[in-house]
Design a protein around this motif. Structure first.
Motif, mmCIF file in Angstrom:
data_model
loop_
_atom_site.group_PDB
_atom_site.id
_atom_site.type_symbol
_atom_site.label_atom_id
_atom_site.label_comp_id
_atom_site.label_asym_id
_atom_site.label_seq_id
_atom_site.Cartn_x
_atom_site.Cartn_y
_atom_site.Cartn_z
ATOM 1 N N THR A 1 -6.160 26.272 -3.357
ATOM 2 C CA THR A 1 -5.296 25.783 -2.300
ATOM 3 C C THR A 1 -5.112 26.840 -1.235
ATOM 4 O OG1 THR A 1 -3.350 26.558 -3.449
ATOM 5 C CG2 THR A 1 -4.063 24.322 -3.952
ATOM 6 N N ARG A 2 -4.653 26.390 -0.085
ATOM 7 C CA ARG A 2 -4.465 27.345 1.003
ATOM 8 C C ARG A 2 -3.173 28.103 0.836
ATOM 9 N NH1 ARG A 2 -4.533 25.534 7.224
ATOM 10 N NH2 ARG A 2 -6.706 25.280 6.705
ATOM 11 N N GLY A 3 -2.096 27.440 0.527
ATOM 12 C CA GLY A 3 -0.803 28.084 0.450
ATOM 13 C C GLY A 3 -0.405 28.388 -0.966
ATOM 14 N N THR A 4 0.820 28.855 -1.111
ATOM 15 C CA THR A 4 1.348 29.134 -2.424
ATOM 16 C C THR A 4 1.506 27.834 -3.177
ATOM 17 O OG1 THR A 4 2.547 31.002 -1.537
ATOM 18 C CG2 THR A 4 3.297 30.159 -3.655
ATOM 19 N N ALA B 1 -1.860 49.615 1.065
ATOM 20 C CA ALA B 1 -2.675 49.461 2.278
ATOM 21 C C ALA B 1 -3.167 48.020 2.389
ATOM 22 C CB ALA B 1 -3.852 50.433 2.251
ATOM 23 N N GLY B 2 -3.470 47.404 1.254
ATOM 24 C CA GLY B 2 -3.908 46.017 1.258
ATOM 25 C C GLY B 2 -2.811 45.060 1.686
ATOM 26 N N VAL B 3 -1.550 45.421 1.455
ATOM 27 C CA VAL B 3 -0.441 44.557 1.859
ATOM 28 C C VAL B 3 -0.468 44.318 3.366
ATOM 29 C CG1 VAL B 3 2.073 44.391 2.018
ATOM 30 C CG2 VAL B 3 1.012 45.211 -0.093
ATOM 31 N N LEU B 4 -0.826 45.338 4.137
ATOM 32 C CA LEU B 4 -0.920 45.183 5.591
ATOM 33 C C LEU B 4 -2.005 44.179 5.955
ATOM 34 C CD1 LEU B 4 0.058 46.123 8.365
ATOM 35 C CD2 LEU B 4 -1.653 47.952 8.262
ATOM 36 N N VAL B 5 -3.147 44.234 5.243
ATOM 37 C CA VAL B 5 -4.225 43.275 5.488
ATOM 38 C C VAL B 5 -3.750 41.856 5.156
ATOM 39 C CG1 VAL B 5 -6.568 42.603 4.841
ATOM 40 C CG2 VAL B 5 -5.974 45.030 5.016
ATOM 41 N N HIS B 6 -3.019 41.730 4.050
ATOM 42 C CA HIS B 6 -2.507 40.407 3.669
ATOM 43 C C HIS B 6 -1.546 39.872 4.731
ATOM 44 C CE1 HIS B 6 -1.111 37.114 1.168
ATOM 45 N NE2 HIS B 6 0.134 37.492 1.399
ATOM 46 N N ALA B 7 -0.700 40.757 5.283
ATOM 47 C CA ALA B 7 0.233 40.327 6.323
ATOM 48 C C ALA B 7 -0.520 39.813 7.540
ATOM 49 C CB ALA B 7 1.143 41.490 6.708
ATOM 50 N N TRP B 8 -1.597 40.509 7.907
ATOM 51 C CA TRP B 8 -2.403 40.098 9.061
ATOM 52 C C TRP B 8 -3.049 38.734 8.810
ATOM 53 C CZ3 TRP B 8 -8.114 41.243 9.299
ATOM 54 C CH2 TRP B 8 -8.672 40.745 10.470
ATOM 55 N N MET B 9 -3.668 38.562 7.616
ATOM 56 C CA MET B 9 -4.329 37.300 7.313
ATOM 57 C C MET B 9 -3.325 36.159 7.189
ATOM 58 S SD MET B 9 -7.459 38.028 7.417
ATOM 59 C CE MET B 9 -7.932 36.352 6.977
ATOM 60 N N SER B 10 -2.151 36.458 6.622
ATOM 61 C CA SER B 10 -1.118 35.425 6.490
ATOM 62 C C SER B 10 -0.635 34.959 7.842
ATOM 63 C CB SER B 10 0.045 35.973 5.658
ATOM 64 O OG SER B 10 1.064 35.011 5.536
ATOM 65 N N ALA B 11 -0.461 35.903 8.785
ATOM 66 C CA ALA B 11 -0.021 35.551 10.128
ATOM 67 C C ALA B 11 -1.065 34.703 10.835
ATOM 68 C CB ALA B 11 0.259 36.830 10.936
ATOM 69 N N ARG B 12 -2.340 35.017 10.643
ATOM 70 C CA ARG B 12 -3.409 34.241 11.268
ATOM 71 C C ARG B 12 -3.411 32.816 10.744
ATOM 72 N NH1 ARG B 12 -9.215 36.837 11.675
ATOM 73 N NH2 ARG B 12 -9.420 34.821 12.698
ATOM 74 N N ARG B 13 -3.217 32.642 9.429
ATOM 75 C CA ARG B 13 -3.214 31.314 8.853
ATOM 76 C C ARG B 13 -1.990 30.517 9.301
ATOM 77 N NH1 ARG B 13 -3.087 30.765 3.150
ATOM 78 N NH2 ARG B 13 -1.996 32.741 3.041
ATOM 79 N N THR B 14 -0.878 31.215 9.541
ATOM 80 C CA THR B 14 0.337 30.530 10.005
ATOM 81 C C THR B 14 0.153 29.996 11.421
ATOM 82 O OG1 THR B 14 1.715 31.956 8.625
ATOM 83 C CG2 THR B 14 2.784 30.805 10.440
ATOM 84 N N ARG B 15 -0.580 30.756 12.253
ATOM 85 C CA ARG B 15 -0.827 30.330 13.625
ATOM 86 C C ARG B 15 -1.831 29.196 13.715
ATOM 87 N NH1 ARG B 15 -1.427 35.883 14.793
ATOM 88 N NH2 ARG B 15 -3.642 35.476 15.191
ATOM 89 N N THR B 16 -2.699 29.078 12.710
ATOM 90 C CA THR B 16 -3.749 28.075 12.729
ATOM 91 C C THR B 16 -3.177 26.705 12.382
ATOM 92 O OG1 THR B 16 -5.380 29.706 12.071
ATOM 93 C CG2 THR B 16 -5.995 27.390 11.831
ATOM 94 N N PRO B 17 -3.321 25.700 13.242
ATOM 95 C CA PRO B 17 -2.752 24.374 12.952
ATOM 96 C C PRO B 17 -3.488 23.714 11.790
ATOM 97 C CG PRO B 17 -4.123 24.314 14.929
ATOM 98 C CD PRO B 17 -3.989 25.755 14.554
#
Length: 494
Positions: free
Chosen positions: A28-31, A478-494
């Motif tokens: 799945t995409r989300g939690t 350091a990976g947490v920052l990458v996860h934050a970036w990817m999570s933000a991108r997915r949130t912006r994507t309709p």
């Protein structure tokens, strides 16, 4: 029980973009909405994941692995070059180190059985990443994928450096830094090119390398039993530490030798009939590696005098020399070690791309990692080999051997993060009473195995040492920052 029906597909289930047999849970995409439950799968569109018919996915160069190749992948990744140094490494603790071998073997087999059970329900590429995400959501899945990816490319650099050490026996390279660096890079890029050629060639190289390295090693181990002399064993417990301390200390050295039991689970999407073959390959590969470890160590212990073995830099060479005389053992063992390490690099290069590939399909890694050709995630292979190459060059040119050794120890910690999350996922499925994931008659057995595997994983963490855990946690953060970036991108994507 639904299985993969296409015998030589390097492609995905039609219409979903997932490496999932019909009827299996799609990622799945989300939690997950419930405690470990999955929501309806969403389309691969918009996530950069290739569809089932994406160009380059199938074809004659993409082929699923059968049980023999999957077993060879597990054995080849567990047994790299460490076996050639292990007897001398644990000799200072005495023959009590064989007890540590037995304990580690039992833990590794328990972990292998847990991976086999998890793969029955989730036979998809990604292994530990898939299990962690299904049970605990996106963040746990990302941490599993991130830590495993770190493990693979740092381990590849370590294997290449070790391989050059054996190559130096055949072709002296120490006189030239440029020649040494070139050889180390060549050892890494040849397996990478084999991977880029397609899963068909990965399997062929892995099977040939496994046979070539195991046959001579078995010959040494078996022949050593005929030359076995109990007087060479030395004391049962050497040094001043107690029995428990000696077992723990020797186990800390042996911990890295069992990393790789998850190999078939990580590549489940490329294994034929994964529900059946992943578990079998994992257990058979782990047992095969354990037998070879134990036989080889016992043979060396019994053929090389203890006081000499403690200071040996090539214990198998010394064993061959003691058995047959002469000095040709060093050359023979160097050849075996090179074959062993190239085979291990071949398998680890594939694994280094599989977990980021699975995470990228779910939008948790950059989408470039989701691109595949000929059944192989090409971007993952290339990024991994470039990072490992840079680390290798740094090792040879910066003269910071201590830094490199610390990074190698970090891989012991980073590898256990997916182990802990996977075994915790199995415990979660068992305790949640979800009938679609747990067979009632096997509840007690599965629970005991999961508890043992979790304890084994915790022991791996403890054995990696304070410094490695400290450095490993920094890598995870350091990976947490990458996860934050990817999570933000997915949130912006309709």
């Amino acid at each position: 029980m639904t299985t993969v029906s296409t015998p030589d597909a390097g492609q995905d289930t039609a219409g979903t973009g997932q490496d999932t047999p019909a009827g299996a849970d799609a990622p799945t995409r989300g939690t997950p909405t419930g405690a470990g439950s999955a929501t309806a799968p969403d389309s691969a569109a918009g996530r950069g994941a290739p569809g089932a018919a994406a160009a380059g996915e199938g074809g004659p160069h993409a082929r699923r692995f059968g049980l023999p190749v999957a077993t060879a992948l597990v054995m080849g990744n567990i047994i790299g070059g460490g076996i050639f140094l292990l007897p001398a490494s644990v000799a200072p603790y005495g023959t009590i180190s064989l007890v540590a071998f037995a304990v580690l073997t039992a833990g590794a087999i328990a972990l292998a059985l847990v991976f086999g059970r998890l793969a029955e329900r989730h036979p998809r590429t990604g292994g530990p990443y898939v299990y962690a995400r299904e049970a605990f959501g996106d963040f746990a899945g990302f941490l599993s994928a991130w830590s495993y990816w770190i493990t693979t490319w740092v381990s590849n650099a370590a294997l290449a450096v070790a391989a050059v050490g054996y190559l130096d026996v055949l072709l002296p390279l120490h006189g030239s830094v440029a020649a040494t660096v070139t050889a180390a890079l060549l050892v890494q890029w040849l397996p990478a090119l084999a991977n880029l050629a397609g899963t068909r060639y990965v399997g062929a190289v892995q099977l040939v390398a496994t046979v070539l390295k195991f046959v001579p090693l078995l010959l040494v181990a078996v022949c050593g039993l005929f030359f076995f002399d109990a007087d060479n064993l030395g004391p049962f417990r050497a040094g001043d530490s107690g029995a428990l301390g000696a077992v723990s200390a020797s186990a800390a050295i042996l911990l890295f030798s069992y990393l790789g039991v998850e190999s078939a689970a990580v590549s489940a999407g490329e294994v034929r009939d994964p529900r059946r073959n992943v578990g079998r390959a994992t257990v058979l590969g782990t047992l095969g590696a354990a037998v070879l470890y134990l036989l080889g160590t016992v043979a060396v212990f019994g053929t090389v005098a203890h006081d000499r073995l403690v200071d040996s830099s090539a214990p198998f060479s010394d064993a061959v020399d003691a058995m047959f005389g002469g000095t040709w053992g060093g050359t023979a063992v160097a050849c075996m070690a090179l074959v062993s390490m190239v085979g291990a690099l071949n398998g680890w290069t594939l694994l280094s791309a599989q977990t980021p590939y699975a995470a990228a399909r779910d939008g948790l890694f950059p989408r470039v990692f989701a691109h595949r050709r000929r059944g192989v995630p090409t971007a993952g292979v290339l990024v991994t080999v470039v990072l490992a190459s840079l680390l290798t060059v740094y090792n040879y040119t910066a003269g910071s051997d201590g830094v490199f050794e610390t990074l190698v120890l970090v891989t012991t910690f980073t590898a256990t993060v997916p182990y802990l999350l996977s075994t915790a996922a199995q415990i979660h499925f068992l305790l949640s009473g979800r009938g679609d994931r747990v067979h009632g008659p096997r509840l007690v057995r599965d629970g005991v195995l999961a508890a043992l595997a979790f304890g084994f994983s915790m022991w791996l963490v403890a054995g990696s040492g304070y410094a490695a855990v400290y450095q490993g946690v920094l890598f995870l953060f350091a990976g947490v920052l990458v996860h934050a970036w990817m999570s933000a991108r997915r949130t912006r994507t309709p």
